[in-house]
Design an enzyme around this catalytic site. Structure first.
Site, mmCIF file in Angstrom:
data_model
loop_
_atom_site.group_PDB
_atom_site.id
_atom_site.type_symbol
_atom_site.label_atom_id
_atom_site.label_comp_id
_atom_site.label_asym_id
_atom_site.label_seq_id
_atom_site.Cartn_x
_atom_site.Cartn_y
_atom_site.Cartn_z
ATOM 1 N N HIS A 71 40.223 30.003 -25.663
ATOM 2 C CA HIS A 71 39.770 31.391 -25.587
ATOM 3 C C HIS A 71 40.010 32.190 -26.862
ATOM 4 C CE1 HIS A 71 39.451 31.260 -20.996
ATOM 5 N NE2 HIS A 71 38.260 31.239 -21.548
ATOM 6 N N ARG A 100 22.234 33.363 -22.334
ATOM 7 C CA ARG A 100 23.130 32.605 -21.441
ATOM 8 C C ARG A 100 23.479 33.494 -20.245
ATOM 9 N NH1 ARG A 100 25.214 30.272 -26.603
ATOM 10 N NH2 ARG A 100 25.307 28.013 -26.329
ATOM 11 N N ARG A 130 17.947 31.735 -19.655
ATOM 12 C CA ARG A 130 18.356 30.482 -19.019
ATOM 13 C C ARG A 130 19.015 30.806 -17.687
ATOM 14 N NH1 ARG A 130 22.794 26.747 -21.732
ATOM 15 N NH2 ARG A 130 24.197 28.439 -21.196
ATOM 16 N N GLU A 153 18.762 18.728 -22.660
ATOM 17 C CA GLU A 153 20.160 18.595 -23.080
ATOM 18 C C GLU A 153 20.846 17.399 -22.434
ATOM 19 O OE1 GLU A 153 22.543 22.037 -22.059
ATOM 20 O OE2 GLU A 153 21.503 22.326 -20.162
ATOM 21 N N ASP A 176 25.088 19.974 -25.654
ATOM 22 C CA ASP A 176 25.299 18.985 -24.608
ATOM 23 C C ASP A 176 24.611 17.663 -24.918
ATOM 24 O OD1 ASP A 176 27.040 20.070 -22.648
ATOM 25 O OD2 ASP A 176 25.492 21.514 -22.110
ATOM 26 N N CYS A 190 17.931 25.314 -29.040
ATOM 27 C CA CYS A 190 18.886 26.416 -28.910
ATOM 28 C C CYS A 190 20.327 25.925 -28.990
ATOM 29 C CB CYS A 190 18.650 27.190 -27.617
ATOM 30 S SG CYS A 190 18.786 26.158 -26.146
HETATM 31 C C1 PEP Z 1 23.452 23.341 -25.399
HETATM 32 O O1 PEP Z 1 23.968 22.551 -24.588
HETATM 33 O O2 PEP Z 1 23.020 22.986 -26.496
HETATM 34 C C2 PEP Z 1 23.347 24.771 -25.075
HETATM 35 C C3 PEP Z 1 22.712 25.599 -25.875
HETATM 36 O O3 PEP Z 1 23.938 25.217 -23.944
HETATM 37 P P1 PEP Z 1 25.502 25.542 -23.790
HETATM 38 O O4 PEP Z 1 26.111 25.502 -25.165
HETATM 39 O O5 PEP Z 1 25.566 26.877 -23.157
HETATM 40 O O6 PEP Z 1 25.967 24.423 -22.922
HETATM 41 MG MG MG Z 2 24.295 23.133 -22.529
#
Ligand code: PEP
Ligand code: MG
Length: 569
Positions: free
Chosen positions: A188, A295, A331, A430, A454, A501
Protein backbone atom coordinates in the site's frame (compact mmCIF):
# COMPACT_ATOMS: atom_id res chain seq x y z
CA UNK A 1 32.25 10.66 -1.40
CA UNK A 2 28.72 9.27 -1.68
CA UNK A 3 27.99 5.76 -0.42
CA UNK A 4 25.96 4.01 -3.09
CA UNK A 5 23.16 1.49 -2.59
CA UNK A 6 21.04 -0.05 -5.28
CA UNK A 7 17.44 -1.16 -4.93
CA UNK A 8 14.62 -1.51 -7.41
CA UNK A 9 13.36 1.73 -8.91
CA UNK A 10 9.58 1.63 -9.01
CA UNK A 11 8.47 5.23 -9.42
CA UNK A 12 10.72 7.29 -11.69
CA UNK A 13 12.18 10.65 -10.76
CA UNK A 14 15.14 12.08 -8.89
CA UNK A 15 14.80 13.37 -5.35
CA UNK A 16 17.19 14.97 -2.88
CA UNK A 17 16.37 15.24 0.80
CA UNK A 18 17.12 14.24 4.35
CA UNK A 19 16.11 10.79 5.52
CA UNK A 20 13.19 10.52 7.88
CA UNK A 21 12.92 7.05 9.37
CA UNK A 22 9.23 6.21 9.31
CA UNK A 23 9.26 3.37 11.84
CA UNK A 24 8.31 5.31 14.93
CA UNK A 25 9.97 3.82 17.99
CA UNK A 26 7.48 3.68 20.82
CA UNK A 27 9.67 1.62 23.16
CA UNK A 28 10.63 4.68 25.20
CA UNK A 29 6.97 5.57 25.74
CA UNK A 30 6.19 1.97 26.71
CA UNK A 31 8.95 1.93 29.32
CA UNK A 32 7.65 5.08 30.96
CA UNK A 33 4.01 3.98 30.90
CA UNK A 34 2.24 3.67 34.26
CA UNK A 35 -0.75 1.30 33.96
CA UNK A 36 -3.82 1.70 36.13
CA UNK A 37 -6.06 -1.12 37.35
CA UNK A 38 -7.62 -3.50 34.82
CA UNK A 39 -10.85 -1.53 34.55
CA UNK A 40 -8.91 1.61 33.78
CA UNK A 41 -6.75 -0.20 31.20
CA UNK A 42 -9.84 -1.71 29.53
CA UNK A 43 -11.49 1.71 29.42
CA UNK A 44 -8.35 3.16 27.81
CA UNK A 45 -8.58 0.58 25.04
CA UNK A 46 -12.25 1.41 24.44
CA UNK A 47 -11.53 5.15 24.34
CA UNK A 48 -8.50 4.70 22.08
CA UNK A 49 -10.39 2.51 19.59
CA UNK A 50 -13.18 5.09 19.47
CA UNK A 51 -10.73 7.96 18.96
CA UNK A 52 -8.71 6.12 16.29
CA UNK A 53 -11.90 5.20 14.40
CA UNK A 54 -13.03 8.85 14.55
CA UNK A 55 -9.66 10.08 13.20
CA UNK A 56 -9.75 7.46 10.44
CA UNK A 57 -13.30 8.44 9.48
CA UNK A 58 -12.23 12.06 9.31
CA UNK A 59 -9.20 11.17 7.14
CA UNK A 60 -11.35 9.00 4.87
CA UNK A 61 -13.81 11.86 4.38
CA UNK A 62 -11.01 14.27 3.50
CA UNK A 63 -9.48 11.81 1.04
CA UNK A 64 -12.87 11.09 -0.53
CA UNK A 65 -13.52 14.81 -0.90
CA UNK A 66 -10.20 15.06 -2.75
CA UNK A 67 -11.20 11.94 -4.74
CA UNK A 68 -8.12 10.09 -3.53
CA UNK A 69 -10.09 6.87 -3.81
CA UNK A 70 -7.26 4.36 -3.43
CA UNK A 71 -5.95 5.97 -0.26
CA UNK A 72 -9.47 6.25 1.16
CA UNK A 73 -9.96 2.53 0.48
CA UNK A 74 -6.81 1.67 2.43
CA UNK A 75 -7.87 3.71 5.45
CA UNK A 76 -11.37 2.26 5.21
CA UNK A 77 -9.83 -1.21 5.58
CA UNK A 78 -7.97 0.12 8.65
CA UNK A 79 -11.17 1.48 10.11
CA UNK A 80 -12.78 -1.91 9.72
CA UNK A 81 -9.83 -3.59 11.41
CA UNK A 82 -9.91 -1.09 14.28
CA UNK A 83 -13.61 -1.80 14.76
CA UNK A 84 -13.27 -5.56 14.49
CA UNK A 85 -15.06 -6.86 17.63
CA UNK A 86 -12.89 -10.01 17.75
CA UNK A 87 -9.72 -7.94 17.80
CA UNK A 88 -11.02 -5.73 20.60
CA UNK A 89 -12.21 -8.76 22.56
CA UNK A 90 -8.70 -10.25 22.36
CA UNK A 91 -7.21 -6.96 23.57
CA UNK A 92 -9.42 -7.03 26.67
CA UNK A 93 -8.54 -10.69 27.32
CA UNK A 94 -4.88 -9.75 27.14
CA UNK A 95 -5.37 -6.96 29.68
CA UNK A 96 -6.28 -9.72 32.14
CA UNK A 97 -2.92 -11.31 31.49
CA UNK A 98 -0.63 -8.29 30.95
CA UNK A 99 -2.41 -5.59 33.01
CA UNK A 100 -1.15 -3.02 30.52
CA UNK A 101 -3.41 -1.58 27.79
CA UNK A 102 -0.81 -0.60 25.15
CA UNK A 103 1.04 -3.90 25.54
CA UNK A 104 -2.26 -5.80 25.23
CA UNK A 105 -3.05 -3.92 22.02
CA UNK A 106 0.39 -4.43 20.48
CA UNK A 107 0.45 -8.10 21.45
CA UNK A 108 -2.96 -8.68 19.87
CA UNK A 109 -1.91 -6.99 16.64
CA UNK A 110 1.37 -8.95 16.60
CA UNK A 111 -0.46 -12.25 17.01
CA UNK A 112 -3.02 -11.48 14.30
CA UNK A 113 -0.34 -10.16 11.93
CA UNK A 114 1.68 -13.36 12.41
CA UNK A 115 -1.28 -15.40 11.15
CA UNK A 116 -1.39 -13.33 7.95
CA UNK A 117 2.38 -13.41 7.57
CA UNK A 118 2.33 -17.19 7.29
CA UNK A 119 -0.10 -17.19 4.38
CA UNK A 120 1.17 -18.27 0.98
CA UNK A 121 -0.47 -15.43 -0.84
CA UNK A 122 1.63 -12.24 -1.12
CA UNK A 123 -1.44 -10.04 -0.85
CA UNK A 124 -2.49 -11.47 2.51
CA UNK A 125 1.09 -11.37 3.79
CA UNK A 126 1.11 -7.66 3.11
CA UNK A 127 -2.09 -7.21 5.16
CA UNK A 128 0.00 -8.05 8.22
CA UNK A 129 1.45 -4.52 7.89
CA UNK A 130 -2.06 -3.06 8.03
CA UNK A 131 -2.87 -4.98 11.22
CA UNK A 132 0.36 -3.91 12.92
CA UNK A 133 -0.30 -0.37 11.76
CA UNK A 134 -3.76 -0.29 13.31
CA UNK A 135 -2.43 -1.82 16.56
CA UNK A 136 0.32 0.78 16.70
CA UNK A 137 -2.15 3.62 16.11
CA UNK A 138 -4.29 2.47 19.04
CA UNK A 139 -1.26 1.95 21.29
CA UNK A 140 0.18 5.33 20.32
CA UNK A 141 -3.10 7.01 21.27
CA UNK A 142 -3.01 5.38 24.72
CA UNK A 143 0.65 6.30 25.17
CA UNK A 144 0.16 9.87 23.95
CA UNK A 145 2.92 9.48 21.32
CA UNK A 146 3.56 12.59 19.32
CA UNK A 147 4.20 12.13 15.60
CA UNK A 148 7.54 13.46 14.27
CA UNK A 149 7.33 16.91 12.82
CA UNK A 150 8.59 17.51 9.32
CA UNK A 151 10.27 20.85 8.81
CA UNK A 152 10.00 23.10 5.79
CA UNK A 153 12.07 20.87 3.53
CA UNK A 154 10.53 17.70 2.08
CA UNK A 155 12.04 14.45 3.37
CA UNK A 156 12.94 11.04 1.97
CA UNK A 157 10.70 8.69 3.92
CA UNK A 158 12.51 5.49 4.74
CA UNK A 159 11.68 2.21 6.49
CA UNK A 160 11.72 -1.54 6.01
CA UNK A 161 8.01 -1.23 5.36
CA UNK A 162 6.12 2.00 5.88
CA UNK A 163 2.73 1.86 7.45
CA UNK A 164 0.10 3.22 5.05
CA UNK A 165 -1.25 5.55 7.75
CA UNK A 166 2.16 7.20 8.11
CA UNK A 167 2.59 8.00 4.43
CA UNK A 168 -1.09 8.87 3.91
CA UNK A 169 -0.94 11.46 6.69
CA UNK A 170 2.02 13.40 5.33
CA UNK A 171 1.21 16.04 2.71
CA UNK A 172 2.58 15.23 -0.75
CA UNK A 173 4.78 18.34 -0.87
CA UNK A 174 6.58 17.19 2.28
CA UNK A 175 7.71 13.85 0.80
CA UNK A 176 10.47 14.12 -1.79
CA UNK A 177 10.98 10.38 -2.08
CA UNK A 178 10.40 6.96 -0.54
CA UNK A 179 12.89 4.17 0.21
CA UNK A 180 11.69 0.76 1.40
CA UNK A 181 13.68 -2.20 2.63
CA UNK A 182 11.04 -4.68 1.52
CA UNK A 183 10.73 -5.40 -2.19
CA UNK A 184 7.05 -5.59 -3.04
CA UNK A 185 5.83 -3.14 -5.64
CA UNK A 186 2.17 -3.68 -4.76
CA UNK A 187 2.24 -2.84 -1.04
CA UNK A 188 0.00 0.00 0.00
CA UNK A 189 2.84 2.43 0.63
CA UNK A 190 3.89 2.03 -3.02
CA UNK A 191 0.29 2.38 -4.24
CA UNK A 192 -0.01 5.68 -2.36
CA UNK A 193 3.39 6.90 -3.59
CA UNK A 194 2.40 6.04 -7.16
CA UNK A 195 -0.85 7.94 -6.89
CA UNK A 196 1.23 10.95 -5.81
CA UNK A 197 4.08 10.42 -8.34
CA UNK A 198 6.71 10.34 -5.55
CA UNK A 199 10.08 8.87 -6.69
CA UNK A 200 10.41 5.48 -4.94
CA UNK A 201 13.04 2.77 -4.55
CA UNK A 202 12.24 -0.57 -2.89
CA UNK A 203 14.00 -3.82 -2.05
CA UNK A 204 17.27 -2.69 -0.46
CA UNK A 205 16.75 -5.24 2.32
CA UNK A 206 19.26 -5.39 5.19
CA UNK A 207 21.31 -2.56 3.69
CA UNK A 208 18.63 -0.22 5.02
CA UNK A 209 20.72 -0.24 8.21
CA UNK A 210 23.46 1.62 6.30
CA UNK A 211 21.25 4.69 5.91
CA UNK A 212 21.43 6.92 8.99
CA UNK A 213 18.40 8.91 10.11
CA UNK A 214 18.57 12.57 8.94
CA UNK A 215 21.38 11.85 6.45
CA UNK A 216 21.21 13.72 3.16
CA UNK A 217 20.51 11.31 0.28
CA UNK A 218 19.79 11.36 -3.42
CA UNK A 219 17.47 8.76 -4.89
CA UNK A 220 16.90 7.85 -8.51
CA UNK A 221 13.47 6.21 -8.74
CA UNK A 222 14.14 4.93 -12.23
CA UNK A 223 17.52 3.25 -11.78
CA UNK A 224 16.98 2.35 -8.13
CA UNK A 225 20.09 4.24 -6.92
CA UNK A 226 20.40 5.62 -3.40
CA UNK A 227 23.39 7.88 -2.75
CA UNK A 228 23.98 8.46 0.94
CA UNK A 229 25.76 11.65 2.03
CA UNK A 230 26.65 12.78 -1.49
CA UNK A 231 29.63 15.10 -1.87
CA UNK A 232 29.24 18.58 -3.32
CA UNK A 233 30.18 17.47 -6.83
CA UNK A 234 27.59 14.69 -6.88
CA UNK A 235 24.97 17.04 -5.45
CA UNK A 236 25.70 19.59 -8.17
CA UNK A 237 25.40 16.83 -10.79
CA UNK A 238 22.05 15.68 -9.49
CA UNK A 239 20.71 19.21 -9.02
CA UNK A 240 21.44 19.62 -12.71
CA UNK A 241 19.49 16.39 -13.38
CA UNK A 242 16.56 17.70 -11.33
CA UNK A 243 16.67 20.88 -13.40
CA UNK A 244 16.57 18.75 -16.55
CA UNK A 245 13.68 16.80 -15.03
CA UNK A 246 11.77 20.06 -14.59
CA UNK A 247 12.62 21.18 -18.12
CA UNK A 248 11.43 17.83 -19.41
CA UNK A 249 8.14 18.30 -17.60
CA UNK A 250 7.75 21.69 -19.28
CA UNK A 251 8.58 20.15 -22.68
CA UNK A 252 6.03 17.39 -22.08
CA UNK A 253 3.42 20.02 -21.31
CA UNK A 254 4.11 21.48 -24.77
CA UNK A 255 3.70 18.02 -26.31
CA UNK A 256 0.29 17.51 -24.70
CA UNK A 257 -1.85 19.05 -27.45
CA UNK A 258 0.09 17.37 -30.31
CA UNK A 259 -1.09 14.06 -31.82
CA UNK A 260 0.80 10.78 -31.37
CA UNK A 261 1.69 10.30 -35.02
CA UNK A 262 4.71 8.69 -36.64
CA UNK A 263 6.91 10.66 -39.02
CA UNK A 264 5.05 9.07 -41.93
CA UNK A 265 1.57 9.75 -40.60
CA UNK A 266 0.45 6.63 -38.70
CA UNK A 267 -1.72 7.77 -35.83
CA UNK A 268 -2.09 6.05 -32.45
CA UNK A 269 -4.60 7.17 -29.84
CA UNK A 270 -3.05 7.68 -26.41
CA UNK A 271 -5.54 7.32 -23.55
CA UNK A 272 -5.40 7.26 -19.78
CA UNK A 273 -6.07 4.60 -17.17
CA UNK A 274 -8.13 6.04 -14.34
CA UNK A 275 -9.58 4.90 -11.01
CA UNK A 276 -12.27 7.51 -10.61
CA UNK A 277 -14.02 10.23 -12.58
CA UNK A 278 -11.91 13.04 -11.10
CA UNK A 279 -8.74 11.55 -12.63
CA UNK A 280 -9.98 12.61 -16.07
CA UNK A 281 -9.06 16.28 -15.57
CA UNK A 282 -5.42 15.50 -14.75
CA UNK A 283 -5.30 12.95 -17.60
CA UNK A 284 -6.40 15.57 -20.13
CA UNK A 285 -3.59 17.90 -19.04
CA UNK A 286 -1.10 15.19 -20.03
CA UNK A 287 -2.72 15.04 -23.46
CA UNK A 288 -4.94 11.96 -22.98
CA UNK A 289 -7.29 11.43 -25.91
CA UNK A 290 -9.85 9.66 -23.79
CA UNK A 291 -9.96 6.93 -21.17
CA UNK A 292 -8.87 3.45 -22.22
CA UNK A 293 -9.45 1.88 -18.82
CA UNK A 294 -11.68 3.12 -16.02
CA UNK A 295 -10.99 0.63 -13.21
CA UNK A 296 -14.55 0.69 -11.94
CA UNK A 297 -13.76 -1.52 -8.92
CA UNK A 298 -12.51 1.64 -7.20
CA UNK A 299 -16.10 2.89 -7.25
CA UNK A 300 -16.90 -0.24 -5.21
CA UNK A 301 -13.96 0.13 -2.82
CA UNK A 302 -13.55 2.48 0.13
CA UNK A 303 -17.17 2.07 1.18
CA UNK A 304 -19.17 -0.36 3.27
CA UNK A 305 -21.80 -1.53 0.80
CA UNK A 306 -22.45 -2.11 -2.89
CA UNK A 307 -22.81 1.20 -4.77
CA UNK A 308 -26.30 1.56 -6.22
CA UNK A 309 -27.02 1.94 -9.94
CA UNK A 310 -27.56 5.64 -9.22
CA UNK A 311 -24.20 6.03 -7.39
CA UNK A 312 -22.42 4.37 -10.28
CA UNK A 313 -24.35 6.29 -12.93
CA UNK A 314 -23.18 9.57 -11.37
CA UNK A 315 -19.52 8.48 -11.38
CA UNK A 316 -19.58 7.09 -14.94
CA UNK A 317 -21.61 9.99 -16.32
CA UNK A 318 -19.10 12.47 -14.94
CA UNK A 319 -16.16 10.60 -16.45
CA UNK A 320 -17.93 10.25 -19.81
CA UNK A 321 -18.92 13.92 -19.83
CA UNK A 322 -15.40 15.05 -18.97
CA UNK A 323 -14.10 12.98 -21.89
CA UNK A 324 -16.20 15.30 -24.03
CA UNK A 325 -16.93 12.99 -26.96
CA UNK A 326 -13.66 11.05 -26.64
CA UNK A 327 -13.85 7.38 -25.74
CA UNK A 328 -14.32 6.35 -22.10
CA UNK A 329 -13.88 2.59 -21.66
CA UNK A 330 -15.41 1.44 -18.39
CA UNK A 331 -14.18 -1.93 -17.26
CA UNK A 332 -16.76 -3.83 -15.27
CA UNK A 333 -15.57 -4.41 -11.74
CA UNK A 334 -12.40 -6.43 -11.29
CA UNK A 335 -12.70 -7.43 -7.67
CA UNK A 336 -10.70 -10.38 -6.35
CA UNK A 337 -7.03 -11.21 -6.96
CA UNK A 338 -5.20 -8.38 -5.21
CA UNK A 339 -8.34 -6.25 -4.79
CA UNK A 340 -10.60 -7.77 -2.14
CA UNK A 341 -13.93 -6.22 -1.21
CA UNK A 342 -14.65 -7.04 2.44
CA UNK A 343 -18.42 -6.55 2.19
CA UNK A 344 -18.73 -9.24 -0.51
CA UNK A 345 -17.51 -11.78 2.06
CA UNK A 346 -15.57 -13.85 -0.45
CA UNK A 347 -13.95 -16.73 1.46
CA UNK A 348 -10.13 -16.79 1.45
CA UNK A 349 -8.72 -18.68 -1.52
CA UNK A 350 -5.45 -20.54 -2.07
CA UNK A 351 -4.88 -18.82 -5.41
CA UNK A 352 -6.90 -15.60 -5.56
CA UNK A 353 -5.43 -14.61 -8.92
CA UNK A 354 -6.76 -17.87 -10.35
CA UNK A 355 -9.93 -17.75 -8.35
CA UNK A 356 -13.26 -16.10 -7.91
CA UNK A 357 -12.55 -12.68 -9.39
CA UNK A 358 -13.69 -10.09 -11.92
CA UNK A 359 -16.16 -11.36 -14.54
CA UNK A 360 -16.47 -14.67 -12.69
CA UNK A 361 -18.13 -12.80 -9.84
CA UNK A 362 -20.17 -10.54 -12.12
CA UNK A 363 -21.66 -13.44 -14.09
CA UNK A 364 -22.83 -15.11 -10.87
CA UNK A 365 -24.01 -11.96 -9.14
CA UNK A 366 -26.71 -10.34 -11.28
CA UNK A 367 -27.47 -8.07 -8.31
CA UNK A 368 -24.00 -6.56 -8.93
CA UNK A 369 -23.67 -6.89 -12.68
CA UNK A 370 -27.03 -5.63 -13.97
CA UNK A 371 -26.98 -2.30 -12.06
CA UNK A 372 -23.41 -1.73 -13.24
CA UNK A 373 -24.27 -2.36 -16.90
CA UNK A 374 -27.39 -0.21 -16.62
CA UNK A 375 -25.34 2.63 -15.12
CA UNK A 376 -22.80 2.47 -17.97
CA UNK A 377 -25.51 2.31 -20.66
CA UNK A 378 -27.18 5.36 -19.11
CA UNK A 379 -23.86 7.23 -18.93
CA UNK A 380 -23.48 6.50 -22.66
CA UNK A 381 -26.12 9.17 -23.34
CA UNK A 382 -23.55 11.80 -22.30
CA UNK A 383 -20.70 10.83 -24.62
CA UNK A 384 -18.80 7.83 -25.93
CA UNK A 385 -18.92 5.15 -23.22
CA UNK A 386 -17.76 1.58 -23.79
CA UNK A 387 -18.18 -1.56 -21.67
CA UNK A 388 -15.15 -3.79 -21.17
CA UNK A 389 -15.26 -7.23 -19.55
CA UNK A 390 -12.16 -8.35 -17.59
CA UNK A 391 -10.64 -11.84 -17.23
CA UNK A 392 -12.56 -13.43 -20.11
CA UNK A 393 -11.33 -16.94 -20.95
CA UNK A 394 -13.81 -18.14 -23.58
CA UNK A 395 -16.55 -17.20 -26.05
CA UNK A 396 -19.33 -18.58 -23.82
CA UNK A 397 -18.51 -16.05 -21.10
CA UNK A 398 -18.67 -13.19 -23.53
CA UNK A 399 -22.00 -14.37 -24.93
CA UNK A 400 -23.32 -14.25 -21.35
CA UNK A 401 -22.05 -10.68 -21.07
CA UNK A 402 -23.99 -9.79 -24.23
CA UNK A 403 -27.13 -11.43 -22.76
CA UNK A 404 -26.72 -9.35 -19.62
CA UNK A 405 -26.29 -6.18 -21.68
CA UNK A 406 -29.54 -6.98 -23.56
CA UNK A 407 -31.33 -7.61 -20.26
CA UNK A 408 -30.00 -4.33 -18.85
CA UNK A 409 -31.33 -2.48 -21.92
CA UNK A 410 -34.71 -4.16 -21.58
CA UNK A 411 -34.99 -3.18 -17.92
CA UNK A 412 -34.00 0.39 -18.71
CA UNK A 413 -36.64 0.55 -21.46
CA UNK A 414 -39.31 -0.70 -19.05
CA UNK A 415 -38.20 1.80 -16.44
CA UNK A 416 -38.33 4.59 -19.02
CA UNK A 417 -34.71 5.60 -18.37
CA UNK A 418 -32.64 7.07 -21.20
CA UNK A 419 -29.68 5.00 -22.36
CA UNK A 420 -27.39 4.72 -25.36
CA UNK A 421 -27.83 1.96 -27.94
CA UNK A 422 -24.32 2.68 -29.25
CA UNK A 423 -22.20 1.63 -26.31
CA UNK A 424 -19.46 -0.67 -27.61
CA UNK A 425 -18.91 -3.93 -25.73
CA UNK A 426 -15.43 -5.41 -25.74
CA UNK A 427 -13.05 -7.47 -23.66
CA UNK A 428 -9.71 -7.28 -21.97
CA UNK A 429 -7.34 -9.81 -23.46
CA UNK A 430 -5.46 -10.65 -20.28
CA UNK A 431 -5.54 -14.44 -20.14
CA UNK A 432 -3.57 -16.65 -22.53
CA UNK A 433 -6.83 -18.49 -23.27
CA UNK A 434 -8.48 -15.32 -24.52
CA UNK A 435 -5.40 -14.35 -26.55
CA UNK A 436 -5.33 -17.77 -28.23
CA UNK A 437 -9.06 -17.60 -28.93
CA UNK A 438 -9.05 -14.03 -30.31
CA UNK A 439 -9.87 -15.19 -33.89
CA UNK A 440 -13.14 -16.62 -32.51
CA UNK A 441 -13.79 -13.91 -29.90
CA UNK A 442 -13.29 -11.20 -32.53
CA UNK A 443 -16.55 -12.30 -34.20
CA UNK A 444 -18.54 -11.20 -31.14
CA UNK A 445 -16.72 -8.28 -29.55
CA UNK A 446 -16.51 -4.63 -30.62
CA UNK A 447 -12.90 -4.30 -29.49
CA UNK A 448 -9.96 -5.87 -27.70
CA UNK A 449 -7.84 -4.15 -25.08
CA UNK A 450 -4.79 -6.15 -24.08
CA UNK A 451 -4.16 -6.26 -20.33
CA UNK A 452 -0.49 -7.13 -20.14
CA UNK A 453 -0.26 -6.82 -16.35
CA UNK A 454 -2.17 -10.05 -16.08
CA UNK A 455 -1.34 -11.49 -19.50
CA UNK A 456 2.38 -11.50 -18.64
CA UNK A 457 1.81 -13.10 -15.24
CA UNK A 458 -0.50 -15.81 -16.58
CA UNK A 459 1.56 -16.55 -19.69
CA UNK A 460 4.88 -16.80 -17.85
CA UNK A 461 3.49 -18.16 -14.56
CA UNK A 462 5.20 -15.24 -12.80
CA UNK A 463 3.26 -13.56 -9.98
CA UNK A 464 3.08 -9.86 -10.89
CA UNK A 465 3.61 -8.83 -7.24
CA UNK A 466 6.44 -11.17 -6.26
CA UNK A 467 9.69 -9.21 -6.18
CA UNK A 468 11.90 -12.29 -5.89
CA UNK A 469 10.94 -13.41 -9.40
CA UNK A 470 10.38 -9.98 -10.91
CA UNK A 471 13.42 -10.50 -13.16
CA UNK A 472 11.28 -13.04 -15.07
CA UNK A 473 8.39 -10.62 -15.51
CA UNK A 474 9.27 -9.22 -18.94
CA UNK A 475 6.68 -8.01 -21.42
CA UNK A 476 9.19 -8.54 -24.23
CA UNK A 477 9.18 -12.28 -23.61
CA UNK A 478 8.61 -13.78 -27.10
CA UNK A 479 5.68 -15.85 -25.80
CA UNK A 480 3.92 -12.66 -24.71
CA UNK A 481 4.78 -10.85 -27.96
CA UNK A 482 3.32 -13.70 -29.99
CA UNK A 483 0.04 -13.56 -28.06
CA UNK A 484 -0.16 -9.81 -28.59
CA UNK A 485 0.57 -10.14 -32.27
CA UNK A 486 -2.05 -12.87 -32.61
CA UNK A 487 -4.62 -10.61 -30.92
CA UNK A 488 -3.78 -7.64 -33.15
CA UNK A 489 -4.02 -9.83 -36.26
CA UNK A 490 -7.40 -11.29 -35.20
CA UNK A 491 -8.72 -7.75 -34.66
CA UNK A 492 -7.49 -6.65 -38.09
CA UNK A 493 -8.95 -9.72 -39.83
CA UNK A 494 -12.35 -9.00 -38.28
CA UNK A 495 -12.39 -5.24 -38.70
CA UNK A 496 -12.44 -4.31 -35.02
CA UNK A 497 -10.06 -2.07 -33.07
CA UNK A 498 -7.40 -3.36 -30.74
CA UNK A 499 -5.74 -1.40 -27.94
CA UNK A 500 -3.69 -2.05 -24.85
CA UNK A 501 -4.30 -0.93 -21.27
CA UNK A 502 -1.62 -2.90 -19.41
CA UNK A 503 1.59 -1.25 -18.16
CA UNK A 504 3.46 -2.38 -21.27
CA UNK A 505 1.65 0.40 -23.16
CA UNK A 506 3.54 2.97 -21.07
CA UNK A 507 6.93 1.66 -22.19
CA UNK A 508 8.04 3.84 -25.16
CA UNK A 509 10.14 1.00 -26.62
CA UNK A 510 7.18 -1.35 -26.52
CA UNK A 511 4.93 1.31 -28.04
CA UNK A 512 6.99 1.21 -31.25
CA UNK A 513 6.44 -2.55 -31.60
CA UNK A 514 2.75 -2.23 -30.72
CA UNK A 515 2.08 0.36 -33.38
CA UNK A 516 3.88 -1.86 -35.90
CA UNK A 517 1.60 -4.73 -34.89
CA UNK A 518 -1.39 -2.50 -35.70
CA UNK A 519 -2.66 -1.48 -32.26
CA UNK A 520 -4.57 1.77 -32.66
CA UNK A 521 -4.93 2.76 -29.01
CA UNK A 522 -2.55 2.67 -26.03
CA UNK A 523 -3.85 3.44 -22.56
CA UNK A 524 -1.60 4.09 -19.57
CA UNK A 525 -1.16 6.06 -16.38
CA UNK A 526 -1.47 9.65 -17.57
CA UNK A 527 2.05 10.87 -16.63
CA UNK A 528 3.50 8.28 -19.05
CA UNK A 529 1.65 9.69 -22.08
CA UNK A 530 4.22 12.36 -23.06
CA UNK A 531 7.16 9.91 -23.04
CA UNK A 532 5.29 7.47 -25.26
CA UNK A 533 4.09 10.24 -27.55
CA UNK A 534 7.62 11.57 -27.91
CA UNK A 535 8.88 8.15 -29.01
CA UNK A 536 6.04 7.58 -31.48
CA UNK A 537 6.62 10.98 -33.05
CA UNK A 538 10.32 10.18 -33.46
CA UNK A 539 9.95 7.01 -35.58
CA UNK A 540 8.41 6.08 -38.92
CA UNK A 541 6.00 3.18 -39.28
CA UNK A 542 8.38 1.60 -41.81
CA UNK A 543 11.19 1.64 -39.24
CA UNK A 544 8.80 0.28 -36.59
CA UNK A 545 7.82 -2.62 -38.88
CA UNK A 546 11.46 -3.43 -39.59
CA UNK A 547 12.19 -3.50 -35.86
CA UNK A 548 9.18 -5.74 -35.26
CA UNK A 549 10.38 -8.16 -37.93
CA UNK A 550 13.85 -8.28 -36.32
CA UNK A 551 12.45 -8.75 -32.83
CA UNK A 552 10.06 -11.53 -33.79
CA UNK A 553 13.06 -13.58 -34.95
CA UNK A 554 14.71 -13.35 -31.52
CA UNK A 555 14.41 -16.07 -28.91
CA UNK A 556 14.89 -14.20 -25.69
CA UNK A 557 13.04 -11.34 -23.95
CA UNK A 558 16.19 -9.81 -22.48
CA UNK A 559 17.85 -9.84 -25.88
CA UNK A 560 14.81 -8.07 -27.37
CA UNK A 561 14.84 -5.43 -24.66
CA UNK A 562 18.57 -4.78 -25.06
CA UNK A 563 18.19 -4.57 -28.85
CA UNK A 564 15.35 -2.03 -28.63
CA UNK A 565 17.25 0.01 -26.06
CA UNK A 566 20.21 0.15 -28.42
CA UNK A 567 18.30 0.91 -31.60
CA UNK A 568 15.75 3.33 -30.15
CA UNK A 569 18.01 5.15 -27.67
C1 PEP B 1 -4.01 -5.69 -16.81
O1 PEP B 1 -4.14 -6.81 -16.29
O2 PEP B 1 -3.16 -5.45 -17.67
C2 PEP B 1 -4.88 -4.57 -16.40
C3 PEP B 1 -4.82 -3.41 -17.02
O3 PEP B 1 -5.72 -4.76 -15.36
P1 PEP B 1 -5.30 -4.69 -13.82
O4 PEP B 1 -3.90 -4.14 -13.75
O5 PEP B 1 -6.31 -3.82 -13.18
O6 PEP B 1 -5.37 -6.12 -13.41
MG1 MG C 1 -5.91 -7.29 -15.13
Amino acid sequence: MAEGLRGKGVIAGIAVGRIMMAGQNIDGYLKGYQPGNKDIENQKIKDAVKAVVAVLQENIKTLQAKNMVEQAAILEAHRMLAQDPMMEETMHTKVEELANAPLAVLDTAKEQAAIFEQMDDAYFRERATDIRDVGKRIAKYILGVKEPEIGDDPVILCGHEIEPSVIANIPTDKIAGVVLGQGSTTCHAVIIAKARAIPTVVGIGERLGEIPDSALVIIDGERGDILVRPDEMTLTDYREKIKQQEERKAYYAELAPLPAVTRDGVRVELCANIGNHMDVDAALTYGAEGVGLFRSEFVFMGRQDIPTEEDQFKAYKEAVEKCDGKICVIRTMDIGGDKPLPYLNIPPEDNPFLGYRALRISLQRRDLFLPQLKAILRAGVYGKAAIMAPMVINVAEFKKVLDFVEEAKLELSHEGKAFSENVQVGIMVETPAAAIMTPELAKYVDFFSIGTNDLVQYTLAVDRGNSSISYLYNHFNPAVLRLIQRTAQAAKDNGIWCGMCGEMASDPLAAVLLLAMGLSELSMSAPSIPRVKEKIRSVSSVQAKELLADVMKMEDGEEIKAYLQKVLA
